[in-house]
Design an enzyme around this catalytic site. Structure first.
Site, PDB file in Angstrom:
ATOM      1  N   HIS A 112       0.924  -1.369  -0.110  1.00 42.99           N
ATOM      2  CA  HIS A 112      -0.042   0.080   0.080  1.00 42.99           C
ATOM      3  C   HIS A 112       0.723   1.277   0.156  1.00 42.99           C
ATOM      4  O   HIS A 112       0.407   2.220   0.639  1.00 42.99           O
ATOM      5  CB  HIS A 112      -1.113   0.120   1.210  1.00 42.99           C
ATOM      6  CG  HIS A 112      -1.545  -1.293   1.436  1.00 42.99           C
ATOM      7  ND1 HIS A 112      -2.533  -1.797   0.166  1.00 42.99           N
ATOM      8  CD2 HIS A 112      -1.542  -2.426   2.271  1.00 42.99           C
ATOM      9  CE1 HIS A 112      -3.008  -2.887   0.927  1.00 42.99           C
ATOM     10  NE2 HIS A 112      -2.669  -3.239   1.972  1.00 42.99           N
ATOM     11  N   CYS A 113       1.875   1.344  -0.689  1.00 41.90           N
ATOM     12  CA  CYS A 113       3.029   2.249  -0.784  1.00 41.90           C
ATOM     13  C   CYS A 113       3.251   2.905   0.608  1.00 41.90           C
ATOM     14  O   CYS A 113       3.512   3.800   0.785  1.00 41.90           O
ATOM     15  CB  CYS A 113       2.192   3.339  -1.441  1.00 41.90           C
ATOM     16  SG  CYS A 113       1.864   3.026  -3.225  1.00 41.90           S
ATOM     17  N   ALA A 114       3.362   1.876   1.551  1.00 44.11           N
ATOM     18  CA  ALA A 114       3.920   2.262   2.856  1.00 44.11           C
ATOM     19  C   ALA A 114       4.831   1.313   3.418  1.00 44.11           C
ATOM     20  O   ALA A 114       4.914   0.608   4.468  1.00 44.11           O
ATOM     21  CB  ALA A 114       2.486   2.231   3.656  1.00 44.11           C
TER      22      ALA A 114
END
Length: 158
Positions: A112-114
């Site tokens: 999740h781009c995290a």
């Protein structure tokens, strides 16, 4: 305004940043955005928030009853805005997403781009369920019923 002068043989471009602003203004996008804003205003942000909270509460309470499921982050539904991130013991999040997809349930899976947060939490990836004002309590209940079956469908004996 990206071009100062054009002929059949050549073009003279404007100075930066103007030369990167090609094309016609997105008038259709502006009209659509205005209509979307009107639509959300008609429903009301308070109503959307109440519905999101109610759905997240149902989702989180149901997920807490699944012993091999782990909610990532706070388990206070008011802190989720209708989004719940989770893992299931022994099942990769991409498998969770694929299995639920066969049941016509869409969830996200991955980092999740995290990635820094995932590293801090000690997980490589997670699944994420989201609901919004167009979702219903019945849909959340169906999601929870199918979620309980994911490990069985992966061959685990419960």
């Amino acid at each position: 305004e990206m071009i100062e002068y054009v002929t059949r043989e050549t073009a003279t471009f404007a100075e930066v940043p103007h030369k990167f602003e090609a094309g016609t203004v997105n008038a259709g996008g502006a009209v659509a955005l205005a209509k979307a804003i009107e639509y959300i205003q008609e429903i009301g942000l308070d109503n959307i928030e109440k519905n999101d909270d109610s759905l997240a509460q149902t989702m989180i309470e149901g997920m807490k009853k699944i012993p091999y499921l782990h909610i990532i982050g706070n388990d206070d539904y008011k802190k989720h805005c209708g989004i719940v991130t989770f893992t299931i013991d022994g099942v990769h999040p991409h498998d969770i997403a694929s299995i639920l997809d066969t049941e016509k349930i869409a969830v996200r899976a991955g980092h999740h781009c995290a990635q820094p947060l995932m590293q801090k939490l000690g997980v490589g990836s997670t699944a994420r369920a989201s609901c919004y004002f167009y979702n219903t309590q019945q849909e959340v209940e169906i999601f929870l019923e199918k979620l309980k079956l994911v490990r069985c469908w992966m061959g685990f004996k419960e």
